[in-house]
Structure formats: structure tokens, C-alpha cells
Design a protein around this motif. Structure first.
Motif, PDB file in Angstrom:
ATOM      1  N   LEU A  44       0.826  -1.209   0.000  1.00 15.81           N
ATOM      2  CA  LEU A  44       0.000   0.000   0.000  1.00 15.81           C
ATOM      3  C   LEU A  44       0.860   1.258   0.000  1.00 15.81           C
ATOM      4  N   ALA A  45       1.919   1.269   0.780  1.00 12.11           N
ATOM      5  CA  ALA A  45       2.834   2.417   0.806  1.00 12.11           C
ATOM      6  C   ALA A  45       3.489   2.615  -0.560  1.00 12.11           C
ATOM      7  N   LEU A  46       3.876   1.516  -1.191  1.00 10.02           N
ATOM      8  CA  LEU A  46       4.478   1.603  -2.527  1.00 10.02           C
ATOM      9  C   LEU A  46       3.472   2.168  -3.518  1.00 10.02           C
ATOM     10  N   LEU A  47       2.235   1.727  -3.452  1.00 14.29           N
ATOM     11  CA  LEU A  47       1.203   2.249  -4.343  1.00 14.29           C
ATOM     12  C   LEU A  47       0.976   3.745  -4.129  1.00 14.29           C
ATOM     13  N   VAL A  48       0.986   4.170  -2.873  1.00 15.10           N
ATOM     14  CA  VAL A  48       0.811   5.592  -2.573  1.00 15.10           C
ATOM     15  C   VAL A  48       1.943   6.402  -3.187  1.00 15.10           C
ATOM     16  N   VAL A  49       3.173   5.920  -3.032  1.00 16.93           N
ATOM     17  CA  VAL A  49       4.328   6.640  -3.587  1.00 16.93           C
ATOM     18  C   VAL A  49       4.241   6.683  -5.110  1.00 16.93           C
ATOM     19  N   VAL A  50       3.890   5.553  -5.715  1.00 18.85           N
ATOM     20  CA  VAL A  50       3.795   5.505  -7.179  1.00 18.85           C
ATOM     21  C   VAL A  50       2.698   6.442  -7.671  1.00 18.85           C
ATOM     22  N   VAL A  51       1.551   6.444  -6.984  1.00 22.96           N
ATOM     23  CA  VAL A  51       0.447   7.308  -7.389  1.00 22.96           C
ATOM     24  C   VAL A  51       0.823   8.779  -7.233  1.00 22.96           C
ATOM     25  N   ARG A  52       1.524   9.122  -6.175  1.00 22.21           N
ATOM     26  CA  ARG A  52       1.952  10.519  -5.989  1.00 22.21           C
ATOM     27  C   ARG A  52       2.901  10.945  -7.090  1.00 22.21           C
ATOM     28  N   ARG A  53       3.832  10.053  -7.437  1.00 22.76           N
ATOM     29  CA  ARG A  53       4.770  10.380  -8.516  1.00 22.76           C
ATOM     30  C   ARG A  53       4.030  10.539  -9.841  1.00 22.76           C
ATOM     31  N   LEU A  54       3.103   9.622 -10.093  1.00 19.49           N
ATOM     32  CA  LEU A  54       2.334   9.720 -11.338  1.00 19.49           C
ATOM     33  C   LEU A  54       1.479  10.982 -11.361  1.00 19.49           C
ATOM     34  N   ASP A  55       0.916  11.339 -10.222  1.00 21.47           N
ATOM     35  CA  ASP A  55       0.118  12.547 -10.152  1.00 21.47           C
ATOM     36  C   ASP A  55       0.977  13.781 -10.419  1.00 21.47           C
ATOM     37  N   GLY A  56       2.175  13.800  -9.848  1.00 20.20           N
ATOM     38  CA  GLY A  56       3.093  14.913 -10.098  1.00 20.20           C
ATOM     39  C   GLY A  56       3.461  15.014 -11.566  1.00 20.20           C
ATOM     40  N   LYS A  57       3.737  13.858 -12.169  1.00 19.21           N
ATOM     41  CA  LYS A  57       4.067  13.869 -13.589  1.00 19.21           C
ATOM     42  C   LYS A  57       2.874  14.318 -14.423  1.00 19.21           C
ATOM     43  N   ALA A  58       1.682  13.866 -14.060  1.00 18.03           N
ATOM     44  CA  ALA A  58       0.475  14.264 -14.786  1.00 18.03           C
ATOM     45  C   ALA A  58       0.252  15.775 -14.668  1.00 18.03           C
ATOM     46  N   GLN A  59       0.509  16.343 -13.493  1.00 17.06           N
ATOM     47  CA  GLN A  59       0.357  17.786 -13.326  1.00 17.06           C
ATOM     48  C   GLN A  59       1.362  18.550 -14.182  1.00 17.06           C
ATOM     49  N   ARG A  60       2.608  18.071 -14.218  1.00 22.26           N
ATOM     50  CA  ARG A  60       3.614  18.736 -15.056  1.00 22.26           C
ATOM     51  C   ARG A  60       3.235  18.644 -16.529  1.00 22.26           C
ATOM     52  N   ASP A 103       0.209  18.343 -17.683  1.00 26.66           N
ATOM     53  CA  ASP A 103      -0.944  19.220 -17.858  1.00 26.66           C
ATOM     54  C   ASP A 103      -0.502  20.676 -17.993  1.00 26.66           C
ATOM     55  N   LEU A 104       0.461  21.091 -17.185  1.00 21.76           N
ATOM     56  CA  LEU A 104       0.977  22.465 -17.289  1.00 21.76           C
ATOM     57  C   LEU A 104       1.634  22.706 -18.636  1.00 21.76           C
ATOM     58  N   ARG A 105       2.405  21.729 -19.105  1.00 23.87           N
ATOM     59  CA  ARG A 105       3.036  21.863 -20.427  1.00 23.87           C
ATOM     60  C   ARG A 105       1.988  21.971 -21.522  1.00 23.87           C
ATOM     61  N   VAL A 106       0.968  21.122 -21.421  1.00 23.92           N
ATOM     62  CA  VAL A 106      -0.089  21.156 -22.437  1.00 23.92           C
ATOM     63  C   VAL A 106      -0.782  22.512 -22.434  1.00 23.92           C
ATOM     64  N   LYS A 107      -1.085  23.044 -21.251  1.00 24.37           N
ATOM     65  CA  LYS A 107      -1.734  24.357 -21.171  1.00 24.37           C
ATOM     66  C   LYS A 107      -0.842  25.441 -21.747  1.00 24.37           C
ATOM     67  N   ARG A 108       0.464  25.361 -21.457  1.00 23.25           N
ATOM     68  CA  ARG A 108       1.391  26.354 -21.995  1.00 23.25           C
ATOM     69  C   ARG A 108       1.435  26.270 -23.520  1.00 23.25           C
ATOM     70  N   HIS A 109       1.478  25.045 -24.047  1.00 24.15           N
ATOM     71  CA  HIS A 109       1.497  24.889 -25.502  1.00 24.15           C
ATOM     72  C   HIS A 109       0.174  25.340 -26.122  1.00 24.15           C
ATOM     73  N   GLU A 110      -0.930  25.090 -25.435  1.00 23.62           N
ATOM     74  CA  GLU A 110      -2.220  25.547 -25.947  1.00 23.62           C
ATOM     75  C   GLU A 110      -2.280  27.062 -26.004  1.00 23.62           C
ATOM     76  N   SER A 111      -1.744  27.725 -24.977  1.00 30.58           N
ATOM     77  CA  SER A 111      -1.758  29.193 -24.994  1.00 30.58           C
ATOM     78  C   SER A 111      -0.846  29.718 -26.101  1.00 30.58           C
ATOM     79  N   GLU A 112       0.295  29.067 -26.307  1.00 29.50           N
ATOM     80  CA  GLU A 112       1.178  29.477 -27.398  1.00 29.50           C
ATOM     81  C   GLU A 112       0.503  29.258 -28.745  1.00 29.50           C
ATOM     82  N   LEU A 113      -0.203  28.142 -28.882  1.00 32.10           N
ATOM     83  CA  LEU A 113      -0.927  27.885 -30.125  1.00 32.10           C
ATOM     84  C   LEU A 113      -2.033  28.911 -30.349  1.00 32.10           C
ATOM     85  N   ALA A 114      -2.701  29.310 -29.271  1.00 32.08           N
ATOM     86  CA  ALA A 114      -3.746  30.320 -29.399  1.00 32.08           C
ATOM     87  C   ALA A 114      -3.151  31.651 -29.857  1.00 32.08           C
TER      88      ALA A 114
END
Length: 145
Positions: free
Chosen positions: A49-65, A67-78
Motif C-alpha cells: 500500500l505504501a508503494l502504491l501511494v508513492v507511485v500514485v503521488r509520482r504519477l500525479d506529479g508527472k500528470a500535473q507537469r 498538464d501544465l506543459r499542455v496548457k502552456r502549448h495551448e496558450s502558445e498555439l492560441a
């Protein structure tokens, strides 16, 4: 935050120590084999369970990064899209202006050629008149001599 490798190494060391402690407790007669097995299963479940929590947190952090890149690219495209629209409207205006200028030049050339043609016709008529006058002058000159 620990890297997954360091976390796995630490968990392995802690797991070995927990198994060794359980074995010592069973050998010392303080805990039964069933209780030790249940405790071991519980510890394995908690570590998973602890390993899953750590993996999920890392994946969430990567997903947020991401998402930020995608938003930045979308604004540049706009921004690029609005700039392209401005360029397109300018090109439309310029092409219309070029077409109008071309039409004006064509009309001007037609007018110039028409006036040149009229001047040429008038010049030919005048040349004939001058030639007729010369012939009359020659005829008069021959007649009086």
C-alpha cells in the motif's frame, strides 16, 4: 521525496529486519507461527500500500507537469493562431489592393494605348494633308516657272 530505487532498497532492508524479528519471536516462543504469518502478511500488505501511494503521488506529479506543459502549448498555439489570423486579414487586404492597382493600371494602359492610337491616326491624317500641301506647292512652283 525518495526515488523509487532508494525507496525499494529501504523497504527491502526494513522487510529483512521485520522477517528476522518475527523469526526471533517465533523461535523464542513469544509469538505463534500463525500470528507471525498474519503479521508478515499484514506488513507485506502495508508495504504494498505504501508503494502504491508513492507511485500514485509520482504519477500525479508527472500528470500535473504534463498538464501544465499542455496548457502552456495551448496558450502558445492560441497566440500563434491569432497572429496567423491577423496576417491572413492583412494578406487579404493587400491582395485586394494589388488587384485594384492592377485593374487601375490596366485601365490606364488601355487609355494610353487608345490615345496613342488616336494620335497616330491624327498624325497620319496630318501627314497626308502636309503631303498634299507639298504637292500643291510643287505644282504651283512648276506652274509659275
Amino acid at each position: 521525496m525518495l526515488s523509487p530505487r532508494r525507496l525499494a532498497a529501504a523497504a527491502a532492508v526494513l522487510g529483512v529486519l521485520a522477517v528476522a524479528a518475527l523469526v526471533l519471536l517465533v523461535l523464542g516462543g513469544l509469538v505463534t507461527v500463525g500470528a507471525a504469518a498474519a503479521t508478515g502478511a499484514f506488513l507485506i500488505a502495508l508495504s504494498a500500500l505504501a508503494l502504491l501511494v508513492v507511485v500514485v503521488r509520482r504519477l500525479d506529479g508527472k500528470a500535473q507537469r504534463i498538464d501544465l506543459r499542455v496548457k502552456r502549448h495551448e496558450s502558445e498555439l492560441a497566440k500563434t493562431l491569432t497572429a496567423l489570423r491577423r496576417v491572413e486579414t492583412r494578406l487579404d487586404r493587400l491582395s485586394a489592393a494589388v488587384e485594384q492597382a492592377s485593374a487601375r493600371r490596366e485601365e490606364d494602359l488601355s487609355a494610353i494605348l487608345a490615345s496613342l492610337g488616336e494620335d497616330r491616326v491624327n498624325a497620319m491624317v496630318r501627314a497626308r494633308e502636309v503631303e498634299e500641301l507639298r504637292e500643291e506647292v510643287r505644282a504651283l512652283a512648276k506652274g509659275s516657272v
